[in-house]
Design an enzyme around this catalytic site. Structure first.
Site: not given
Length: 575
Positions: A309-311, A313
């Site tokens: 997920g967004s980690i 990014k």
């Protein structure tokens, strides 16, 4: 007639000569064989004779301890005893059967089978405590042997169970550190030699010969008992409050890869490792018991993968910074979605973030902006950077069963796949792999090897072996690392990670919420990865909550768990 008699006499002489020569030849052969056996083979047959006269019993070596970084004992031994019988030496079988069955709480039939079995030595029972062993010795039973042994004990039971592992019945390491460092921990067994006659009866006046066992070296780890305890308590609390499938917490030094704490809750009791935990207790006694016991032992932090997920990014940002594809104040617009080929990919804020800079897009964890960055980077370059950052390889952590990253082949990364990869979906990594990569990006570009083992020490505390680990330099520039640390500090102070903020401490971090497969089950993983101090990270903390009930956003439920842990361990680390 005379001629016939003469012929017979000559024949008899020849016959006697042949017999005589045969005897001479046989004598020569026997003499040669005797000389051969008494010279060339003397050592071999002497050894056989000695074996017939000697009976050998094993003296198990004490296993080395496992210690935390401050010398707190996490695994040690306690003395127990093994009760055995030697068939040929038993004078009163019925008394032996009666005493051993009563004192050892065994059935008479079970003991009788072993007592009556004709063998050199037969084990009756191991792991017998001192009090019972002394009572058995007091009977003075011929043919009954009481030998010292050791049982592995874990003073803190569940603490770090999936890191430490446990040992089997013959003291070999089964899982975790016990398995990985078994060759150093196990020591060298000794023996007891007793002399017997042809009937197997011990010879009076002949003392036993003992070859003393050599205790194994102890393993000093990077674990910190206090931080492990804080993390364990936080995981247990979260697991119960959120009714989650599991909670994982890893604390690591991003500068050198030392794992300070690792929790995969629920843990199991190391002193009773074959007893199913409450989570799987319904399978006890069923055909599925072994399967769920393996699940219970499995270390999700190392042996499983998930969509980060967004980690992730953090990785996309690092590539864009390295390639100078974005500036911090560059403007973007988020309407709440972005169309890629025939796919409409939503932002988590469905009505959109509107106008924003790249910096605020990171604070907002805006998917459309990161998809835009992914398109700028391109599939092949993105894939190459994943290799450069180590994401396509295992970390080499010194814990068994590390899982490999599950990633598209480069030729299969189309626009949609590239879009989803850019914000952390459609591929899978292990938690320890993701932490290791982020460590390298934060520390200025040096990819470390995560590890728990630091060194082996002998009984006097002297170092016998120090362990070294590979470090790959310049996976990114120091400038990228510095910018990244500042951006992620902003995420905690002003963005979606604000629930991890602690006044007086500089903390950076990133939240994540990802959906597990199959999507139709509507199960989520909530996560937060944080570090402190932000300008020179000395501790990197990851919190993962699997399938929480109710709220599931990482910023809502994982970041507060990290804050609670930081509140406990940051003052402790400063002391």
């Amino acid at each position: 007639m005379r001629f016939f008699v003469e012929k017979c006499r000559i024949y008899q002489k020849k016959k006697l000569f042949v017999v005589f020569m045969g005897v001479v030849i046989l004598a020569v052969i026997l003499l040669g064989r005797l000389i051969y056996l008494t010279t060339a083979k003397s050592e071999y047959y002497s050894s056989l004779a000695t074996d017939l006269q000697q009976r050998e019993r094993r003296l198990p070596a004490a296993r080395g301890e496992i210690l935390d970084r401050n010398g707190i004992v996490l695994a040690t031994n306690t003395s127990v005893y093994t009760i055995s019988v030697i068939h040929n030496q038993i004078q009163d079988p019925e008394q032996v059967i009666e005493v051993l069955s009563r004192e050892l709480n065994l059935s008479e039939d079970a003991v009788r089978k072993r007592v009556e079995k004709v063998s050199s030595i037969e084990k009756i029972k191991g792991n017998v405590d001192r009090e019972v062993s002394e009572r058995i010795l007091a009977y003075g039973l011929s043919g009954v042997k009481v030998d010292e042994d050791y049982r592995r004990i874990y003073p803190y039971h569940e603490l770090a169970s999936k890191v430490l592992g446990f040992t089997g019945g013959d003291h070999q390491g089964i899982l975790g550190l016990e398995s990985k460092y078994d060759e150093y921990l196990k020591g060298t067994d000794g023996t007891i030699l007793t002399y017997t006659d042809a009937r197997g009866i011990e010879v009076n006046g002949k003392e036993e010969q003992r070859i003393e066992p050599v205790t194994g070296d102890s393993l000093v780890t990077s674990l910190d008992y206090n931080i492990q305890t804080y993390c364990m308590q936080a995981a247990q609390k979260t697991y119960l409050q959120k009714e989650a499938d599991g909670v994982e917490i890893i604390a690591m030094n991003p500068q050198n890869g030392e794992i300070i704490a690792m929790v995969d809750y629920p843990e199991y009791d190391l002193c009773s490792p074959f007893t199913l935990t409450e989570q799987y207790s319904q399978y006890a006694g069923t055909e599925e018991e072994e399967t769920y016991r393996n699940y219970m032992w499995r270390n999700w932090c190392v042996s499983d993968t998930y969509e980060p997920g967004s980690i992730f990014k953090i990785v996309t940002t690092s590539i864009a910074l390295e390639e100078d594809l974005v500036s911090l104040e560059e403007g973007f617009y988020c309407p709440g979605y972005i169309v890629v080929e025939d796919r409409r990919i939503r932002c988590h804020k469905t009505n959109g973030h509107g106008s924003e800079t790249f910096t605020t897009a990171l604070y907002n964890s805006c998917n459309p902006v990161f998809i835009d960055l992914g398109m700028r980077i391109g599939a092949q370059r993105f894939y190459d950077y994943m290799g450069q950052f180590g994401l396509l390889e295992k970390t080499g952590v010194d814990l068994p069963g590390e899982a490999a990253t599950i990633m598209h082949k480069p030729e299969n990364i189309g626009p949609v796949e590239l879009a989803t990869i850019s914000f952390g979906q459609s591929f899978q990594v292990s938690p320890i792999r993701l932490m290791t990569t982020v460590s390298g990006l934060l520390n200025g570009g040096n990819e470390v090897t995560p590890h728990v083992g630091v060194k082996m020490v002998d009984e006097n505390g002297e170092t016998t072996r120090s362990f070294s680990y590979e470090s790959k330099e310049t996976i990114c520039s120091e400038e990228t690392g510095e910018t990244l640390r500042s951006l992620l500090q902003g995420v905690v102070e002003e963005g979606g990670g604000n629930k991890a903020y602690i006044e007086g401490f500089e903390i950076g971090g990133k939240t994540a919420t990802s959906q597990t497969l199959p999507r139709s089950e509507n199960k989520y993983i909530s996560a937060f990865l944080g570090f402190a101090p932000a300008d020179d990270p000395q501790i990197l903390l990851m919190v993962i909550i699997r399938n929480p009930k109710g709220a599931y956003y990482g910023g809502t439920i994982a970041a507060p768990v990290a804050r609670e842990i930081f509140e406990n361990i940051l003052p402790y680390l400063d002391n």
